[in-house]
Design an enzyme around this catalytic site. Sequence first.
Site, PDB file in Angstrom:
ATOM      1  CG  ASP A   7       2.681 -47.745   3.344  1.00 50.73           C
ATOM      2  OD1 ASP A   7       3.266 -48.848   3.287  1.00 50.73           O
ATOM      3  OD2 ASP A   7       3.241 -46.690   3.000  1.00 50.73           O
ATOM      4  CB  SER A   8       5.526 -48.594   6.806  1.00 53.23           C
ATOM      5  OG  SER A   8       5.938 -48.109   5.550  1.00 53.23           O
ATOM      6  CB  CYS A  70       2.623 -51.881   3.105  1.00 50.17           C
ATOM      7  SG  CYS A  70       4.307 -52.063   3.696  1.00 50.17           S
ATOM      8  CD  GLU A 162       7.255 -42.213   5.061  1.00 50.15           C
ATOM      9  OE1 GLU A 162       6.866 -41.579   6.046  1.00 50.15           O
ATOM     10  OE2 GLU A 162       6.453 -42.797   4.292  1.00 50.15           O
ATOM     11  CB  CYS A 194       8.269 -50.138  -2.694  1.00 50.20           C
ATOM     12  SG  CYS A 194       8.172 -49.008  -1.283  1.00 50.20           S
ATOM     13  CG  HIS A 196       7.090 -45.111   0.203  1.00 47.35           C
ATOM     14  ND1 HIS A 196       6.538 -46.122   0.946  1.00 47.35           N
ATOM     15  CD2 HIS A 196       7.221 -44.052   1.044  1.00 47.35           C
ATOM     16  CE1 HIS A 196       6.350 -45.693   2.196  1.00 47.35           C
ATOM     17  NE2 HIS A 196       6.751 -44.440   2.277  1.00 47.35           N
TER      18      HIS A 196
HETATM   19  N1  DGL Z   1       5.560 -48.601   1.058  1.00 45.72           N
HETATM   20  C1  DGL Z   1       5.899 -49.841   1.653  1.00 45.72           C
HETATM   21  C2  DGL Z   1       6.098 -50.922   0.637  1.00 45.72           C
HETATM   22  O1  DGL Z   1       5.293 -50.989  -0.283  1.00 45.72           O
HETATM   23  C3  DGL Z   1       6.832 -49.818   2.816  1.00 45.72           C
HETATM   24  C4  DGL Z   1       8.169 -49.241   2.660  1.00 45.72           C
HETATM   25  C5  DGL Z   1       8.934 -49.248   3.973  1.00 45.72           C
HETATM   26  O2  DGL Z   1       8.346 -48.952   5.016  1.00 45.72           O
HETATM   27  O3  DGL Z   1      10.132 -49.576   3.933  1.00 45.72           O
HETATM   28  O4  DGL Z   1       6.964 -51.738   0.723  1.00 45.72           O
END
Ligand code: DGL
Length: 269
Positions: A7-8, A70, A162, A194, A196
Site C-alpha cells: 500500500d502507499s 491499495c 496518515e 480505499c 484506509h
Molecule cells: N489506501 C490506498 C487506497 O486504497 C491509497 C490511498 C492514497 O494513498 O491516497 O486507495
Amino acid sequence: MAVGVFDSGLGGLTILSALERRLPDVPFVYLADSANAPYGVRTPDDIYHLTTAAVQRLFDAGCDLVVLACNTASAAALRRMQESWVPEGKRVLGVFVPLIEAMTERQWGDNSPPREVAVKHVALFATPATVSSRAFQRELAFRAIGVDVEAQACGGVVDAIEEGDMILAEALVRSHVDALRRKMPDPEAAVLGCTHYPLMEDAFQAALGPGVTVFSQPSLVADSLADYLERHPDKIGTGEAAFLTTGDPAQVSSRATQFLRRGIQFTAA
Ligand code: DGL
C-alpha cells in the site's frame, strides 16, 4: 519467499490484518510507500511508476505473489502492469475484483456474462485518482447490469489518517457522505473503495445510517486470497514476515501500532 502486500501507506494494514487472521500460516511481507503517500492525488503515470517500483522491491524480497492492498494502485496501475510489466512466474492481484464479486453475488473468479443483481444504487467512496479512473464502474459492468453507481472522491481523508488526526478524518467523512447524498439520496449499499477507510468504517456507517449496507474490503480480500492460494499453493512460499517502509520507520511504526493496537516494527525498505 512470502506473500507481498503493498500500500502507499498504512491503509493496507486493514487488509493485512484480515489476511493474517484468515491465513495464519502464511508469512506476509508488507511494504508501505510512506515517502510517496498519498497516491490518491497523483496522476495515473505517477501511480504506475511508484507501484511497479514498490512491487519490484517485494519481488526482490523473494515474493512471487503480491497483493496490491491499495485501490488507487489497483485502479490506476494494475491492468497496465498485468498487460506489460509483471515478469514470468510472478503474480500481482488487486483488491477491487473480490469486492465486486461479493457485491454481485458471484463465486470468486466466476467470469460468466453480466446479469441483474439485487443491489441497484451504490455509493462509492474512494480517492480522487480511483474515482477518476472509473475502474470500479468498468469492473462492475463486466459482472452486473442495471446498477447505478455514484462516486464521491474523498479528498483529505487519507492524509488525515496518515497524520493520525482522526477527528479531522471523521469530520471529512461526514462532509463527503453529505455530498454523496446530495447526488444520490438513498443508496442501498456503500463501498469503502480505499483501504484506509475501514479505519473509519464506524464513521461512514453512522453518517450513512443503519439502512445502508457498507461493503468493506478486508475480509472479502482475505476470503478470495485463501481461495486463490488453495488453487495455487506454489505461490505461498516460506520465509520471514516483515514490515518495510520507504518513510521514517520510527514514525510509521508508531502510527501502525496505534491503528492496529499491537506492536509493529517497520524497517527501512
Ligand atoms: N489506501 C490506498 C487506497 O486504497 C491509497 C490511498 C492514497 O494513498 O491516497 O486507495
